[in-house]
Write a protein that holds these residues in place. Structure first.
Motif, PDB file in Angstrom:
ATOM      1  N   ASN A 193     -53.030 -42.219 -23.514  1.00  9.81           N
ATOM      2  CA  ASN A 193     -54.107 -43.303 -23.225  1.00  9.81           C
ATOM      3  C   ASN A 193     -53.728 -44.008 -21.812  1.00  9.81           C
ATOM      4  N   VAL A 194     -54.808 -44.451 -20.851  1.00  9.61           N
ATOM      5  CA  VAL A 194     -54.332 -44.725 -19.849  1.00  9.61           C
ATOM      6  C   VAL A 194     -54.887 -46.278 -19.484  1.00  9.61           C
ATOM      7  N   SER A 195     -53.975 -46.965 -18.836  1.00 16.18           N
ATOM      8  CA  SER A 195     -54.362 -48.481 -18.418  1.00 16.18           C
ATOM      9  C   SER A 195     -54.203 -48.711 -16.871  1.00 16.18           C
ATOM     10  N   ILE A 196     -55.038 -49.680 -16.647  1.00 16.78           N
ATOM     11  CA  ILE A 196     -54.764 -50.169 -15.448  1.00 16.78           C
ATOM     12  C   ILE A 196     -53.770 -51.433 -15.529  1.00 16.78           C
ATOM     13  N   CYS A 197     -52.740 -51.335 -14.773  1.00 15.22           N
ATOM     14  CA  CYS A 197     -51.797 -52.443 -15.107  1.00 15.22           C
ATOM     15  C   CYS A 197     -52.008 -53.551 -13.948  1.00 15.22           C
ATOM     16  N   ALA A 198     -52.530 -53.031 -12.914  1.00 13.46           N
ATOM     17  CA  ALA A 198     -52.738 -54.228 -11.755  1.00 13.46           C
ATOM     18  C   ALA A 198     -53.678 -53.761 -10.707  1.00 13.46           C
TER      19      ALA A 198
END
Lengths: 381, 386
Positions: free
Chosen positions: A4-9
């Motif tokens: 899975n992929v996340s936006i961290c900032a």
């Protein structure tokens, strides 16, 4: 292994009419430094950033291979850098693919566009047409949009008054959004009195010239905690390209947008977008596009845009609470601006317009004359 | 174009140059242009231009610039089928000497018209069987004899029998015999001379059955001279020439802008990386290697040494005006005082100093009278004489 992929900032500068005091390198630098500070991400070739995806346009930058001029200010020196030269939401899709494939854990996405640099953005978009036929006839994105607006108004009964309501609402929402372009608040009467620039599109129906830059740090979900306590997951992406030649397209049929949505919805497990999307950000370069794209993503039916508006659909579905592109984002970055706003909403930092209990948002981007290319991104808490 | 028709064309191109001179094109130019054309029909020529006069010599005579090119390519360039600059870029055309002179040469001459290939009477008769018009010969049986006089002449008999046509050499049992000079016969065949007019004026004499001749005009399809190629010319493929131009306003920002402002005070600034300490000229927002913002400015030079010189002999034409800057010009990396290693500044060297352009030679900037905050405020660097 499924990743899975996340936006961290995410970091952005304020959308402004003309950033005369900085080169576009300087605009990017502010976003870049903010991401470094927020995340403490490194350039270690084993554990840090190995690849950067940028978004820019050669004609707007007046520089061929425009990415080559910004690699130093996006930390891409001595590592991989790849450019997306269409709406930047595709850069997020590309970054997702890099991570989902296992090729990389971390991708930095950086986009910039300085519309004020050219004397006329219509001269720039005129160059997107073929030099033999459409270009000498004077087509640009604005009058291509006018064809689409006319077709849509004929089909649905959308009126000048509907368009004025969209503009008034956009500016009210824009005033509540940090980093949004500062525009004068207007009344519907003032919108309807603004001059026609390409019939039926009035000056206030068209997004104003804007300079902006933005950056995102994307990471595989299992490492997101290294960079943030408040990640936002990317669970779906789809894109589709329609015919280049305007005459080959049914301008109100949503062919590409529906295909893009179908792919993103399947990936994210969405079966009923009308019920399952809590927030929607549409890339409305012109006012008429808000109800048109709303039909395309399936939160209302075909040709039902005006009725949907009259029934309070825009607020019910939380559409363009940011003010939308109509409030002012540069071309190329409309979709990235939509994703940036969706990110702040899902993080719970959107301010006055913050929606409570938000789980899932859609961000939409489009490139080309009258929506040749569409891409949608699904963001989740 | 076939080999047959290109033979002698290169020589003809050079032989006709003196008659095709455009006076304004050569005005004020004095130079010798050498040409080495390779392949069959090639050779060496020198086009000598001196104060508006042009002399073409069949040899290489002290050329200032020499162009080497294959015969077919040279013909294509002359006929406008191959762009000279494209030929140069792709290596089909090689140049030694002063390339700048060639830019002017494009305006020296009127367009070259290739001569028509030679039309022979023999060819007219040889192609008759292939040109038979079936409707024209239907129902006709007759032998037509032709006595064509002159250097190009000969005797033939066109035998028509039940729609079939055979052309024989010599006069064989003619029902009618036509006598005509070779040039007139060619003119009649090409439609330049009317057969009846030729007969009335006595250019064409007929003995025998005159009625047969009135039908003979329909025996054959039109004769195509050898140089005309296929009867239907291929469709012209149009190319569009356009100049793309969008007015721009470029922000210089606090870093590049600070450097440019200092030029107004005849100061040259570098900025320094806080980590690796290297200097950047011109200054940029960031040290790309250390990924860190560079805020410290350092004044350098203004004197220094040549680090790497480079002499350009060909200047790209300005697409808007077609004009080129003067060549040769010399670009250099200058290592200004206070800098080391790769911390060089790229600018120009005074043209008259080019013969002395060597690594390590000391230089100083020469400033323009009016300083505007642009990189051209420095006119050039010049060598400091001891």
């Amino acid at each position: 292994m499924t990743r899975n992929v996340s936006i961290c900032a995410m970091a952005q500068i304020k959308n402004q009419p003309a950033i005369w005091q900085h080169r576009f390198q300087g605009m990017l630098m502010e976003c870049f430094e903010s991401i470094m500070e927020q995340t403490q991400v490194t350039f270690d070739m084993d554990t840090g950033l190995r690849n950067v995806v940028t978004c820019s346009d050669d004609v707007f930058d007046a520089r061929t291979i425009s990415d080559a001029a910004v690699t130093d200010v996006v930390g891409a020196h001595f590592r991989g850098e790849e450019k997306v030269a269409q709406d930047g939401i595709s850069a997020l899709g590309y970054a997702m693919a890099c991570i989902l494939s296992g090729h990389d854990d971390l991708i930095l996405v950086m986009g910039h566009c300085k519309e004020s640099q050219s004397e006329s953005r219509n001269m720039c978009t005129n160059l997107s047409f073929d030099p033999f036929y459409s270009r000498p006839l004077g087509l640009d994105y604005l009058n291509a949009a006018a064809f689409q607006a006319r077709a849509y108004m004929e089909e649905t009964g959308l009126t000048d008054a509907h368009l004025a309501d969209i503009v008034v609402r956009s500016r009210q929402n824009g005033a509540h959004t940090r980093h949004a372009r500062e525009n004068e608040q207007v009344t519907a009467k003032e919108v309807m009195a603004s001059p026609l620039v390409a019939d039926p599109i009035r000056q206030m129906h068209h997004y104003p010239v804007t300079d902006w830059a933005v950056g995102f740090l994307l990471c595989c979900e299992e490492r997101a905690h290294e960079f943030t306590d408040n990640p936002v997951r990317l669970t779906g992406f789809g894109s589709c390209m329609d015919s280049y030649f305007l005459g080959d397209r049914d301008l109100t049929a949503h062919f590409a947008l529906k295909k893009a949505c179908a792919r993103a919805y399947t990936m994210a497990g969405i079966t009923d977008p009308e019920k399952e999307l809590d927030l929607v950000e549409l890339n409305d370069a012109c006012a008429y596009q808000l109800p048109l794209w709303a039909e395309g993503i399936g939160i209302t039916g075909k040709a039902r845009g005006p009725k949907w508006m009259e029934a309070g659909g825009m607020d019910k579905h939380h559409v363009n609470l940011s003010g939308g592109m109509l409030n002012g984002n540069p071309l190329m970055l409309g979709g990235l601006a939509r994703a940036a706003y969706g990110f702040t909403q899902l993080q719970g930092t959107a301010g006055i317009n913050q929606v409570t209990g938000l789980q899932r948002a859609l961000a939409h981007g489009t490139t080309g004359a009258a929506g040749q290319h569409h891409a949608v991104l699904i963001l989740e808490k | 174009m076939t080999e047959k028709t290109t033979a002698g064309l290169v020589a003809d191109i050079f032989a006709t140059m003196e008659s095709r001179v455009i006076p304004e094109g050569v005005d004020g130019i004095t130079a010798n242009y050498g040409y080495i054309i390779t392949g069959p029909g090639g050779g060496q020529w020198t086009v000598c231009v001196a104060d508006g006069r042009v002399t073409v010599v069949e040899d290489l005579v002290t050329p200032d610039v020499t162009t080497t090119c294959a015969n077919d390519d040279w013909i294509a360039i002359t006929l406008g089928k191959l762009d000279g600059m494209t030929a140069f870029s792709s290596g089909k055309l090689k140049v030694t000497g002063d390339m700048g002179l060639l830019v002017a040469a494009a305006g020296f001459f009127e367009k070259y018209q290739p001569p028509l290939a030679e039309i022979t009477v023999a060819d007219i008769f040889a192609t008759m069987e292939s040109r038979v018009n079936p409707d024209g010969v239907q129902g006709i049986t007759a032998n037509c004899g032709y006595r064509i006089t002159g250097d190009n002449g000969g005797e033939w008999t066109v035998c028509v029998a039940d729609g079939k046509v055979t052309v024989l050499a010599g006069i064989k049992d003619p029902d009618v015999t036509t006598t005509c000079a070779d040039t007139d016969w060619i003119a009649i065949t090409l439609g330049k001379l009317d057969g009846m007019t030729a007969f009335s004026s006595g250019k064409l004499k007929v003995t025998g059955n005159l009625d047969i001749l009135s039908t003979a005009a329909r025996f054959f399809k039109k004769y195509s001279p050898p140089s005309a190629g296929p009867e239907e010319a291929p469709e012209e493929l149009i190319v569009l020439k356009q100049v793309l131009s969008i007015p721009q306003t470029f922000a210089t920002g606090p870093v590049m802008g600070h450097f440019l402002n200092a030029l107004k005070e005849k100061r040259i600034l570098a900025n320094q990386c806080p980590e690796c300490q290297r200097l950047q000229i011109p200054p940029r927002e960031v040290c790309a290697e250390c990924v860190v913002r560079c805020k410290e400015f350092v004044q350098i030079g203004p004197e220094g040494i040549i680090s790497t010189p480079d002499v350009a002999y060909y200047a790209s034409p300005d697409p808007l005006t077609g004009e080129t800057r003067e060549t040769p010009y010399c670009s250099c990396h200058f290592l200004l005082d206070g800098c080391k290693d790769h911390e060089t500044m790229w600018h120009e060297l005074k043209a008259s100093d080019i013969p002395r352009a060597e690594r390590g030679v000391r230089v100083r900037p020469v400033w323009n009278d009016t300083l505007t905050g642009s990189v051209t405020d420095i006119k050039y660097f010049e060598i400091i004489d001891d």
